[in-house]
Write a protein that holds these residues in place. Structure first.
Motif, PDB file in Angstrom:
ATOM      1  N   GLU A  34       0.832  -1.204   0.000  1.00 36.37           N
ATOM      2  CA  GLU A  34       0.000   0.000   0.000  1.00 36.37           C
ATOM      3  C   GLU A  34       0.865   1.253   0.000  1.00 36.37           C
ATOM      4  OE1 GLU A  34      -2.380  -0.521   3.467  1.00 36.37           O
ATOM      5  OE2 GLU A  34      -3.801  -1.832   2.453  1.00 36.37           O
ATOM      6  N   LEU A  49      -2.775   6.879   3.724  1.00 38.92           N
ATOM      7  CA  LEU A  49      -3.028   5.521   4.201  1.00 38.92           C
ATOM      8  C   LEU A  49      -3.893   5.476   5.455  1.00 38.92           C
ATOM      9  CD1 LEU A  49       0.540   4.035   3.656  1.00 38.92           C
ATOM     10  CD2 LEU A  49      -1.503   3.620   2.273  1.00 38.92           C
ATOM     11  N   SER A  70     -10.915   5.125   0.468  1.00 39.39           N
ATOM     12  CA  SER A  70      -9.705   5.107  -0.334  1.00 39.39           C
ATOM     13  C   SER A  70     -10.004   4.600  -1.737  1.00 39.39           C
ATOM     14  CB  SER A  70      -8.681   4.196   0.340  1.00 39.39           C
ATOM     15  OG  SER A  70      -7.568   4.022  -0.493  1.00 39.39           O
ATOM     16  N   GLN A  79      -6.799  -0.807  -0.174  1.00 38.49           N
ATOM     17  CA  GLN A  79      -6.291  -0.545   1.164  1.00 38.49           C
ATOM     18  C   GLN A  79      -7.053  -1.447   2.113  1.00 38.49           C
ATOM     19  OE1 GLN A  79      -7.090   3.356   2.744  1.00 38.49           O
ATOM     20  NE2 GLN A  79      -5.110   3.376   3.718  1.00 38.49           N
TER      21      GLN A  79
END
Length: 168
Positions: free
Chosen positions: A56, A77, A162, A166
């Motif tokens: 990621e 993130l 996202s 993720q």
């Protein structure tokens, strides 16, 4: 009747009155598919010496401008600065990223190394190959035409999530 259909029928039979069995079946299937996609990510990452979290981070770095600050990475993130620091240290030790000089001297931006680009490309190619095989024989145009308005309704109600794979 396959095992998933039998399991759903049993579960729906336990639900309170008024539960729409079709909605519950769709929710269950989408949830199970989500967990299966996670397994594909886990497998592709492990085959390339990474965790999904590492992948990621590499994905965010691949999509951003040539450099990204730890703060930008944490925001992308949805992680704490401490978690990002540990992840960045691990990726630097593996030679997948490197620090670059900062304009303001406060933050140490990072970027992918050639090895990092290569590892990301290899893992992503493996993931997409697995998924292409799994989707073989599925009418993707029909599936996407069904999923797009459903996702839009969820995002209108609950906000955007996202835009990339993720897990957290």
């Amino acid at each position: 009747m396959d095992s998933v259909t039998r399991e759903l029928a049993g579960w729906i039979g336990q639900m309170p009155a008024g539960v729409d069995p079709e909605v519950e079946a769709a929710r269950q299937r989408i949830g199970r598919l989500s967990r299966q996609f996670r397994q594909v990510l886990d497998q592709a990452a492990a085959e390339h010496g990474m965790t999904v979290g590492d992948w990621e981070a590499l994905s965010v770095l691949r999509r951003t401008s040539p450099v990204c600050t730890p703060k930008q990475l944490a925001a992308a993130l949805n992680l704490t600065s401490g978690t990002v620091s540990v992840r960045l240290d691990r990726l630097m030790r593996a030679g997948l990223i490197e620090q670059v000089a900062a304009d303001d001297g406060r933050s140490r931006p990072v970027r992918l190394t050639r090895k990092g680009h290569a590892r990301w490309r290899a893992a992503t190619a493996a993931r997409t190959r697995y998924e292409r095989e799994l989707f073989d024989g599925v009418d993707l145009a029909a599936l996407n035409s069904l999923l797009a308005p459903l996702l839009a309704r969820f995002e209108t109600e609950f906000g955007l999530v996202s835009g990339h794979d993720q897990v957290g």
